[in-house]
Structures are given as C-alpha cells and as structure tokens.
Motif scaffolding. Sequence first.
Motif, PDB file in Angstrom:
ATOM      1  N   LYS A  49      56.830  43.030  21.875  1.00 38.39           N
ATOM      2  CA  LYS A  49      56.329  43.405  23.192  1.00 38.39           C
ATOM      3  C   LYS A  49      57.230  42.828  24.274  1.00 38.39           C
ATOM      4  CE  LYS A  49      51.420  43.618  21.885  1.00 38.39           C
ATOM      5  NZ  LYS A  49      50.067  43.046  22.136  1.00 38.39           N
ATOM      6  N   VAL A  50      57.354  43.586  25.371  1.00 37.48           N
ATOM      7  CA  VAL A  50      58.176  43.143  26.491  1.00 37.48           C
ATOM      8  C   VAL A  50      57.486  43.494  27.797  1.00 37.48           C
ATOM      9  CG1 VAL A  50      60.400  43.361  27.666  1.00 37.48           C
ATOM     10  CG2 VAL A  50      60.305  43.454  25.184  1.00 37.48           C
ATOM     11  N   GLN A  96      59.465  38.471  26.423  1.00 32.86           N
ATOM     12  CA  GLN A  96      59.436  39.136  25.119  1.00 32.86           C
ATOM     13  C   GLN A  96      58.630  38.288  24.153  1.00 32.86           C
ATOM     14  OE1 GLN A  96      63.082  40.599  22.950  1.00 32.86           O
ATOM     15  NE2 GLN A  96      62.409  39.095  21.441  1.00 32.86           N
ATOM     16  N   SER A  97      57.785  38.941  23.363  1.00 37.89           N
ATOM     17  CA  SER A  97      57.025  38.208  22.346  1.00 37.89           C
ATOM     18  C   SER A  97      56.966  39.002  21.057  1.00 37.89           C
ATOM     19  CB  SER A  97      55.598  37.910  22.843  1.00 37.89           C
ATOM     20  OG  SER A  97      54.871  39.101  23.091  1.00 37.89           O
ATOM     21  N   VAL A  98      56.975  38.267  19.938  1.00 39.54           N
ATOM     22  CA  VAL A  98      56.826  38.882  18.626  1.00 39.54           C
ATOM     23  C   VAL A  98      55.934  37.986  17.783  1.00 39.54           C
ATOM     24  CG1 VAL A  98      58.953  37.791  17.748  1.00 39.54           C
ATOM     25  CG2 VAL A  98      58.047  39.841  16.619  1.00 39.54           C
ATOM     26  N   GLN A 186      55.956  47.312  27.427  1.00 41.23           N
ATOM     27  CA  GLN A 186      56.460  48.199  26.383  1.00 41.23           C
ATOM     28  C   GLN A 186      56.396  47.540  25.018  1.00 41.23           C
ATOM     29  OE1 GLN A 186      60.629  49.164  26.609  1.00 41.23           O
ATOM     30  NE2 GLN A 186      61.141  47.290  25.548  1.00 41.23           N
ATOM     31  N   THR A 187      56.404  48.411  23.994  1.00 44.05           N
ATOM     32  CA  THR A 187      56.590  47.996  22.608  1.00 44.05           C
ATOM     33  C   THR A 187      57.865  48.644  22.109  1.00 44.05           C
ATOM     34  OG1 THR A 187      54.195  47.898  22.262  1.00 44.05           O
ATOM     35  CG2 THR A 187      55.581  47.962  20.301  1.00 44.05           C
ATOM     36  N   ALA A 188      58.738  47.871  21.491  1.00 44.48           N
ATOM     37  CA  ALA A 188      60.042  48.380  21.054  1.00 44.48           C
ATOM     38  C   ALA A 188      60.365  47.875  19.654  1.00 44.48           C
ATOM     39  CB  ALA A 188      61.136  47.958  22.036  1.00 44.48           C
ATOM     40  N   TRP A 189      61.323  48.560  19.018  1.00 45.97           N
ATOM     41  CA  TRP A 189      61.770  48.183  17.679  1.00 45.97           C
ATOM     42  C   TRP A 189      63.150  47.543  17.676  1.00 45.97           C
ATOM     43  CZ3 TRP A 189      58.733  47.795  13.578  1.00 45.97           C
ATOM     44  CH2 TRP A 189      57.533  48.488  13.576  1.00 45.97           C
ATOM     45  N   ALA A 190      63.969  47.840  18.662  1.00 45.80           N
ATOM     46  CA  ALA A 190      65.326  47.299  18.654  1.00 45.80           C
ATOM     47  C   ALA A 190      65.934  47.375  20.049  1.00 45.80           C
ATOM     48  CB  ALA A 190      66.209  48.067  17.671  1.00 45.80           C
ATOM     49  N   THR A 191      66.910  46.496  20.300  1.00 46.52           N
ATOM     50  CA  THR A 191      67.704  46.514  21.520  1.00 46.52           C
ATOM     51  C   THR A 191      69.151  46.214  21.155  1.00 46.52           C
ATOM     52  OG1 THR A 191      65.866  45.732  22.883  1.00 46.52           O
ATOM     53  CG2 THR A 191      68.061  45.459  23.788  1.00 46.52           C
ATOM     54  N   GLU A 214      50.816  36.196  23.676  1.00 48.78           N
ATOM     55  CA  GLU A 214      51.840  37.234  23.764  1.00 48.78           C
ATOM     56  C   GLU A 214      52.086  37.603  25.233  1.00 48.78           C
ATOM     57  OE1 GLU A 214      51.415  40.433  20.696  1.00 48.78           O
ATOM     58  OE2 GLU A 214      49.490  39.434  20.357  1.00 48.78           O
ATOM     59  N   CYS A 215      53.128  38.400  25.474  1.00 47.74           N
ATOM     60  CA  CYS A 215      53.460  38.776  26.851  1.00 47.74           C
ATOM     61  C   CYS A 215      52.362  39.627  27.478  1.00 47.74           C
ATOM     62  CB  CYS A 215      54.789  39.538  26.884  1.00 47.74           C
ATOM     63  SG  CYS A 215      56.214  38.518  26.400  1.00 47.74           S
ATOM     64  N   TYR A 216      51.640  40.397  26.655  1.00 49.70           N
ATOM     65  CA  TYR A 216      50.458  41.143  27.120  1.00 49.70           C
ATOM     66  C   TYR A 216      49.583  41.476  25.932  1.00 49.70           C
ATOM     67  CZ  TYR A 216      52.702  45.552  25.643  1.00 49.70           C
ATOM     68  OH  TYR A 216      53.308  46.561  24.914  1.00 49.70           O
TER      69      TYR A 216
END
Length: 216
Positions: A49-50, A96-98, A186-191, A214-216
């Motif tokens: 999450k970001v 960013q959190s995971v 947002q939720t993302a898989w890669a940057t 988490e960030c949210y």
Amino acid sequence: MESQVRGGTRWKRFAVVMVPSVAATAAIGVALAQGALAASFSVSGQSFKVTAKSLHGEGFSQYGALDDGYTLTGDKTQHPVAVSAFKSATIQKMCQSVVSPIPGFGNVTLRLEAGDSSDKDKQVQADRLYIDVEDLQTDAVFHNIDIGVAAKDASKGPGMKGNGETANPFGFAQQADSADLTDVRQTAWATTAGTFKLSGLHMSLHKGSGAGVECY
C-alpha cells in the motif's frame, strides 16, 4: 485541455479512467537508487500500500499489462495491472507499507515514510518511474490528455518498460503532458525507476496490521 477525476478505479475498468499513481521501490531502506532500468523480474506474493499527500508528474503515460509472479506458497501466478509511467515525478509525504505473515508470530508491517516537507527539494524525486498498480483512489488533474492511443505510441511518457514485460503494444493507453494528484491511496505490485531519491527516509517495523499500522 485539462481533465479532472475523483474516486477509485480497478484494473477491469482501466480503459475508462486509469489515473496515475505513485509507489516506493521494493528495495526498502535504500535512499538513492540510480542507474538503468532493471531487467524484468517476477513479483513477490505480497502487494503493498502507498499513500501520498501530492504528486506532480511530467510526461505521463499508462497502459495495461500482466505481472508474472508467485504466491506466498511459491506457486506461479499473474496479476493484471495498470502501468503508470512518468518521465519525472515529485512526491510529497509518501508512505509505503507491506504486511508479512510470520508463522508462529503473526503479521509484521514494514512501513516506510519519506518526503514530508513543503520544500520540493526535500520531497521524493524520481525519474523514469513505472508503477504497476492494482487499485487506486485519488483526485487527479491531467494536462493535455490523450485517451485511447496505442500503447507503443504513447510518446509523452517515458515509453513502455520493455525487458520482457507482458503487455500488448497495440492495446489501449492514455498519455498527458503532466499530471497533478492529491490524497493518493493505492495498492501496487511493483515499482521500477531510473533514479529514486527518498529524502527524510524513515523505516519502521510494527507488530500487527490494519489501521494505524499500515499507511491506510
């Protein structure tokens, strides 16, 4: 021409809105990553999450793709994503959190924060930035936007990633001279980025997950 969008979007509807997004690098703890774009890689079994207070991006494009990756049990899988690309981006107050499940211990959240400054020189800076997004909510303004171009012809952005990515160069894309986003989630898989500078970096570990961790 300007286009303003508010709300959320999912990959199944990316041809309608597909607002751009922002994420941190997978190499958490590295304040400056510099050099050529990395080769294609398999994504992990964990999305992240970001959030960001604001993002200004120059040279934006976006197209659909599939990320090859793994589940947490090691099975191969694919994730449909919207690839948001910027020639350059400035990001204020990024988080960013995971969440990592640890057998016998429970969830541990890794959280990264950077760029919490009104001074643009002390905000997060990136160039040739590509974010593989699954879900996004934001307020967005696009400047001189073109919707419905072929992905390979989206020349306002930095171009498609290449390096073996699974994407149709003749498929739907959109592009804009620049974009301004506020209140990004947002939720993302890669940057992937050519350069990614994280000013005022703070990384922390928290037991558990959810709101407040988490960030949210």
